[in-house]
Design an enzyme around this catalytic site. Structure first.
Site, PDB file in Angstrom:
ATOM      1  N   SER A   1      35.297  67.051  72.585  1.00  0.00           N
ATOM      2  CA  SER A   1      35.671  68.393  72.172  1.00  0.00           C
ATOM      3  C   SER A   1      35.056  68.697  70.798  1.00  0.00           C
ATOM      4  O   SER A   1      33.854  68.569  70.629  1.00  0.00           O
ATOM      5  CB  SER A   1      37.201  68.530  72.187  1.00  0.00           C
ATOM      6  OG  SER A   1      37.599  69.864  72.012  1.00  0.00           O
TER       7      SER A   1
ATOM      8  N   GLU B   1      37.386  71.247  83.617  1.00  0.00           N
ATOM      9  CA  GLU B   1      37.691  71.298  82.181  1.00  0.00           C
ATOM     10  C   GLU B   1      38.864  72.224  81.860  1.00  0.00           C
ATOM     11  O   GLU B   1      39.784  71.861  81.130  1.00  0.00           O
ATOM     12  CB  GLU B   1      36.452  71.761  81.404  1.00  0.00           C
ATOM     13  CG  GLU B   1      35.324  70.761  81.326  1.00  0.00           C
ATOM     14  CD  GLU B   1      35.527  69.715  80.244  1.00  0.00           C
ATOM     15  OE1 GLU B   1      36.606  69.691  79.625  1.00  0.00           O
ATOM     16  OE2 GLU B   1      34.598  68.925  80.011  1.00  0.00           O
TER      17      GLU B   1
ATOM     18  N   HIS C   1      40.037  68.561  81.090  1.00  0.00           N
ATOM     19  CA  HIS C   1      39.655  68.260  79.717  1.00  0.00           C
ATOM     20  C   HIS C   1      40.545  67.161  79.139  1.00  0.00           C
ATOM     21  O   HIS C   1      41.769  67.183  79.319  1.00  0.00           O
ATOM     22  CB  HIS C   1      39.782  69.526  78.870  1.00  0.00           C
ATOM     23  CG  HIS C   1      39.251  69.391  77.483  1.00  0.00           C
ATOM     24  ND1 HIS C   1      37.910  69.254  77.210  1.00  0.00           N
ATOM     25  CD2 HIS C   1      39.885  69.363  76.276  1.00  0.00           C
ATOM     26  CE1 HIS C   1      37.736  69.158  75.899  1.00  0.00           C
ATOM     27  NE2 HIS C   1      38.912  69.226  75.318  1.00  0.00           N
TER      28      HIS C   1
END
Length: 491
Positions: free
Chosen positions: A181, A309, A399
């Site tokens: 990230s 995600e 994610h």
């Protein structure tokens, strides 16, 4: 012989502890505390100390913004620390993994049990976890302060590693920087900064975000924060605000950002208001542009993203399964890189929920990741690409599911969220493969599958079992081809 391991660094001697067969050192400062007169300044070197400095406890967390519970922050603490875990300080020339803890450019701490380095160190790596300034402390654009202070912190940590990692058994010529990230976005930025490039050899990016901002919009965000805080939009003005209070106001502004959509455009739809600034100095271009234009050379890069995600965010916000056709149209209007009709044609029959998930996943992490791999290869580097396909029952291949898998921390709180109290055999098999791939890549530059190139586009589909195939999100890749993420700008 000491009961605890000791290492003498360039700044002084530190004493850690033996833990699960490794030597662990925590809370080692790589720069002076960025408080008082040094708040919002570039990181300053740590003075030499005499005697032995305890390195048992993690350094205090940097100010944290964003959703979820946060640790209280001391106004006079040093957030700029590293934690080092080594198989043996007496060894030499071990490969080094540097993990940048910087989720969303707003939150992260070396103390997060998800980042426990024990399994990686046991497998033969020296693991260094870096804390840096985030949120407004690290990335707000302020008159009277250098921009991108969080990146400057990371460079200072890498300089500390070059000076000292050999004393912990590591090889300063075999340093791999890694993150997920915002940490992955930080790695992407470091790839293009001339002063950072000599400090590492390889890079790992999981779910690199397409988040950069123009000075014009960053100035507007700072003005909005200053108005809420009733201070001047300058370093001197923000210095009047305690760090905890400033972090909380960033969180509040993130939550309120949809109210600014007519002025802030795409940024207002993401719930993030600070990120690296394309400032014309440290970052003259986005990483994709710098690599494509020949202004940065490629490296050995292991890049990956998750298949699903956006699902984590839709579940956490309680909106999964509720998206309307109007929501889908908005997502396409805001985040499609060209004509929204391209998505409609590429995904005929997609429901509103499917369209929103595809578009948000593409725009935030999937396409920035594959485009970075392509740009790095075009710039002379060697890129390896993966997509996480193994899915949890509730969250799919969402994610962050990759992080406890790669660290082998399936029993940490985040791991339990994804895998349950007793992780299934499939998750353990995927964890073993991903961890081994990291170790192999750090040591040799090869994770164990074919490199990515524009013709074959070989991609590791991480699953139980894993396979190697052409890039699976080809429809989206074609839409985004030659359209790398652009910085957020005023609407």
């Amino acid at each position: 012989m000491h009961e605890r391991p000791r290492v003498t660094t360039a700044e002084g001697t530190v004493e850690g502890e033996y833990r699960d067969g490794t030597a662990t050192f925590r809370g080692i400062p790589y720069a002076q505390p960025p408080v008082g007169a040094l708040r919002f300044a570039a990181p300053e070197p740590v003075p030499h100390w005499d005697g032995v400095r305890p390195a048992i406890e993690f350094g205090p967390p940097p100010p944290q913004s964003g959703p979820g519970p946060k640790a209280e922050v001391s106004d006079d603490a040093n957030w700029l620390t590293v934690a080092v875990c080594t198989p043996d300080p007496g060894r030499s020339a071990l490969p080094v993994l540097v993990w940048i803890s910087c989720g969303g450019y707003m939150a992260g701490t070396a103390a997060d049990p998800m980042f426990d380095p024990t399994a990686l160190a046991t497998a033969g790596l020296v693991v260094v976890t870096v804390q840096c300034r985030m949120g407004a402390e690290g990335f707000a654009l302020l008159d009277g302060a250098p921009s991108n202070r969080g990146l400057l912190d990371q460079i200072a940590a890498l300089e500390w590693i070059q000076r000292n990692i050999a004393a912990f058994g590591g090889d300063p010529d075999a340093v791999t920087i890694a993150g997920t990230s915002g940490g992955a976005g930080s790695v992407a930025a470091l790839l293009t900064i001339p002063g950072a490039r000599p400090l590492f050899r390889r890079a790992i990016t999981h779910s690199v975000p397409g988040l950069n901002i123009t000075p014009a919009l960053a100035t507007e965000v700072t003005a909005a924060l200053a108005e809420r805080l009733r201070v001047a939009p300058t370093a001197a003005g923000f210095a009047q605000v305690p760090p905890q209070r400033l972090a909380e106001e960033v969180t509040a502004l993130c939550a309120d950002s949809p109210a600014y959509k007519n002025r802030w455009g795409r940024l207002a739809h993401l719930g993030i208001v600070v990120c690296p600034v394309i400032d014309g100095d440290l970052l003259p271009q986005t990483p994709w542009e710098a690599l494509a234009d020949g202004n940065a050379a490629g490296v050995d890069l292991l890049a990956g993203h998750m298949r699903d995600e956006f699902r984590l965010f839709s579940i956490m916000m309680g909106v999964r399964g509720t998206f309307t056709e109007e929501d889908a149209a908005t997502a396409l209007e805001v985040f499609a890189p060209g004509d929204p009709a391209e998505y409609r044609a590429a995904y005929p029959g997609a429901t509103a929920d499917e369209t929103v998930e595809i578009v948000y996943s593409d725009a935030t992490f999937r396409m920035p990741s594959v485009l970075l791999a392509e740009a790095n290869a075009a710039a002379g580097g060697t890129s390896f690409l993966f997509e996480m396909c193994w899915e949890s029952e509730v969250y799919g291949a969402c994610h962050s599911i990759d992080v406890p898998l790669a660290f082998g921390t399936l029993d940490c709180p985040t791991g339990v969220l994804f895998f349950g109290e007793d992780a299934p055999d499939g998750a353990r098999a995927v964890s073993d493969e991903l961890l081994r791939s990291w170790v192999r890549f750090c040591a040799t530059g090869d994770p164990g599958w074919p490199r990515y190139d524009p013709e074959r586009r070989s991609t590791r589909l991480v699953d139980d079992p894993s396979t190697t195939a052409p890039y699976p999100e080809e429809r989206s890749r074609r839409i985004w081809q030659d359209r790398p993420p652009t910085p957020f700008a005023p609407a």
